[in-house]
Design an enzyme around this catalytic site. Structure first.
Site, PDB file in Angstrom:
ATOM      1  N   ARG A   1      -7.131  10.657  11.277  1.00  0.00           N
ATOM      2  CA  ARG A   1      -6.659   9.354  11.741  1.00  0.00           C
ATOM      3  C   ARG A   1      -5.415   9.461  12.629  1.00  0.00           C
ATOM      4  O   ARG A   1      -4.345   8.983  12.284  1.00  0.00           O
ATOM      5  CB  ARG A   1      -6.376   8.412  10.577  1.00  0.00           C
ATOM      6  CG  ARG A   1      -7.584   8.084   9.741  1.00  0.00           C
ATOM      7  CD  ARG A   1      -7.286   6.980   8.743  1.00  0.00           C
ATOM      8  NE  ARG A   1      -8.487   6.639   7.959  1.00  0.00           N
ATOM      9  CZ  ARG A   1      -8.532   5.655   7.071  1.00  0.00           C
ATOM     10  NH1 ARG A   1      -7.453   4.922   6.841  1.00  0.00           N
ATOM     11  NH2 ARG A   1      -9.646   5.417   6.403  1.00  0.00           N
TER      12      ARG A   1
ATOM     13  N   ASP B   1       0.800  -1.226   0.000  1.00  0.00           N
ATOM     14  CA  ASP B   1       0.000   0.000   0.000  1.00  0.00           C
ATOM     15  C   ASP B   1       0.834   1.278   0.000  1.00  0.00           C
ATOM     16  O   ASP B   1       0.323   2.348  -0.298  1.00  0.00           O
ATOM     17  CB  ASP B   1      -0.925   0.018   1.224  1.00  0.00           C
ATOM     18  CG  ASP B   1      -1.985  -1.069   1.166  1.00  0.00           C
ATOM     19  OD1 ASP B   1      -2.377  -1.453   0.044  1.00  0.00           O
ATOM     20  OD2 ASP B   1      -2.407  -1.537   2.238  1.00  0.00           O
TER      21      ASP B   1
ATOM     22  N   ASP C   1       0.120   5.753   1.644  1.00  0.00           N
ATOM     23  CA  ASP C   1      -1.061   5.326   2.385  1.00  0.00           C
ATOM     24  C   ASP C   1      -0.955   5.814   3.829  1.00  0.00           C
ATOM     25  O   ASP C   1      -0.989   7.004   4.072  1.00  0.00           O
ATOM     26  CB  ASP C   1      -1.208   3.804   2.294  1.00  0.00           C
ATOM     27  CG  ASP C   1      -2.565   3.321   2.782  1.00  0.00           C
ATOM     28  OD1 ASP C   1      -3.556   4.053   2.588  1.00  0.00           O
ATOM     29  OD2 ASP C   1      -2.637   2.227   3.350  1.00  0.00           O
TER      30      ASP C   1
ATOM     31  N   ASP D   1       0.288   1.667  10.120  1.00  0.00           N
ATOM     32  CA  ASP D   1      -0.943   0.887  10.141  1.00  0.00           C
ATOM     33  C   ASP D   1      -0.701  -0.416  10.884  1.00  0.00           C
ATOM     34  O   ASP D   1       0.341  -1.067  10.691  1.00  0.00           O
ATOM     35  CB  ASP D   1      -1.429   0.566   8.720  1.00  0.00           C
ATOM     36  CG  ASP D   1      -2.066   1.774   8.027  1.00  0.00           C
ATOM     37  OD1 ASP D   1      -2.082   2.864   8.629  1.00  0.00           O
ATOM     38  OD2 ASP D   1      -2.532   1.611   6.889  1.00  0.00           O
TER      39      ASP D   1
END
Length: 417
Positions: A300, A220, A244, A248
């Site tokens: 986020r 990603d 991205d 994560d």
């Protein structure tokens, strides 16, 4: 009385005078000054007690000076950063983790591996001395760098368990190519690395151990991708501008601490939880502590699903949409953070729910500035928040000092970082 004894006592009294604000009352109990015909003469009823008092006062003052010079109340930094001999005590860092990732030991029990070559020419057959060759080894390794370098990875850096990547003492960038993947491995420490401008890669073979390589589909473009990993600690890294996410953590990852890092210039900063349908992430526990979420961030910080998330003592100085988001019934425990809302009156809210389910969201001791507000929800059962509590929160009033040196530190041999 001998001249040397008189001099010693005189020095003691000078010390007592300097610290009189602390010990004046006690000094009057023990010290009596008298005059003699052959000059000034001092009579000390209990000299050993005076010496002990002076030593205690000096030691107390040294501790206070140490606190002012390198102590911030940040328990990670105060554990190791005051040591000017950090070069020879590098592995002490492994004892300083906090939060859900506190048991990540990285390569503490292994030898040092020195990266001498910044190149990444062959992801299947990496040369000794490269970062890729280091991280795929099966043995525990504490990986350090010979000099400053920019490492442009051709493909994802597939890490093996029990590794520390320690950038202290060098200016190390992983940038302008693929970046770091922590997949189904454990006990990883990443400290003191610049990670930025990460791009998708893949559809090719990449080695993951000395005895195995395999085909990797398209990645990603995350800065750090944690996939089914556990006992992970990311500390004092600087991350920005990836395709991205910056970090994560998905697919059953847990026991993670992300601390003391500096995030800038990115849209979707941090995703914790694979999808609303992936219920295995219900056991995820992540600590986000002492980070600075800075210029150019949109959303986020983090965005959470299913699990338990302790967001504690971070400094949020910029967001364009929101700071903390979630869906699929997460438990989000926000404590002692400082939230500075943007001037846009439509984006003052710290929180954003991505679906109709509330989960358990609470704010305790957070400092809300420029109209920022946190929308709490859920029953707030103590058992839920116990699973989302990983450390003691410090007051939000000292968040500035605790996060002032977030991101990569400047560490030079012979001096404190």
């Amino acid at each position: 009385m001998a001249a040397s004894q008189a001099l010693q006592l005189l020095l003691l009294l000078v010390a007592l005078f300097l610290f009189k604000s602390v010990m004046a009352k006690s000094v009057r109990t023990f010290v009596n000054m008298t005059q003699a015909e052959n000059g000034v003469k001092y009579h000390v009823e209990k000299p050993e007690l005076v010496v002990q008092m002076v030593e205690r006062s000096l030691n107390s003052s040294r501790r206070k000076l140490s606190y002012l010079s390198c102590g911030t109340g940040n328990p990670i930094d105060d554990c190791w950063r005051c040591d000017p001999n950090w070069v020879n005590n590098r592995k002490r860092l492994a004892d300083c983790a906090i939060g859900f990732g506190k048991n990540a030991i990285g390569g503490k029990n292994g030898r040092f591996y020195i990266v001498t070559d910044p190149n990444d020419d062959d992801p299947v057959n990496p040369r000794p001395g490269t970062l890729r060759h280091a991280v795929i080894q099966t043995e525990p390794l504490w990986i350090i760098f010979q000099r400053d370098m920019v490492i442009q990875l051709k493909e994802e850096l597939i890490m093996n368990s029990y590794k520390t990547i320690d950038g202290r003492g060098a200016n190390v960038h992983i940038a302008n190519g693929a970046c770091i993947t922590i997949q189904y491995v454990n006990n990883i420490i990443i400290h003191g690395i610049h990670i930025h401008d990460c791009k998708p890669a893949g559809n090719t073979n990449v080695r993951s151990s000395p005895t195995h390589y395999g085909y990797r589909t398209r990645s990603d473009g995350d800065g750090i991708s944690i996939f089914g990993g556990s006992a992970i600690w990311v500390d004092h890294c600087s991350l920005s501008s990836c395709t991205d996410g910056l970090i994560d953590a998905i697919r059953g990852s847990t026991a993670i601490t992300i601390s003391n890092s500096f995030f800038t210039h990115h849209d979707k900063v941090m995703l914790l939880g694979h999808s609303d349908a992936y219920t295995q992430d219900v056991k995820m526990q992540v600590t986000i502590a002492f980070n600075h979420f800075g210029e150019g961030l949109v959303q986020r910080m983090p965005r959470c699903r299913h699990g338990y998330f302790h967001v504690v003592n971070n400094d949020y100085t910029h967001w364009e949409m929101y700071a903390i988001g979630g869906s699929a019934n997460p438990t989000i425990n926000s404590q002692g953070n400082r939230f500075l809302a943007p001037d846009n009156r439509f984006h003052k809210e710290v929180t954003k729910r991505e679906d109709s389910t509330n989960g358990n969201w609470r704010s305790v001791g957070d400092l809300m500035l420029n109209g920022a507000f946190f929308r709490a929800s859920g029953a707030g059962a103590s058992s839920n928040y116990a699973k989302a509590s990983s450390m003691a929160a410090r007051p939000s009033s000292i968040v500035g000092s605790m996060t002032a040196t977030s991101g990569v530190l400047t560490c030079r041999k012979g001096s404190r970082c």
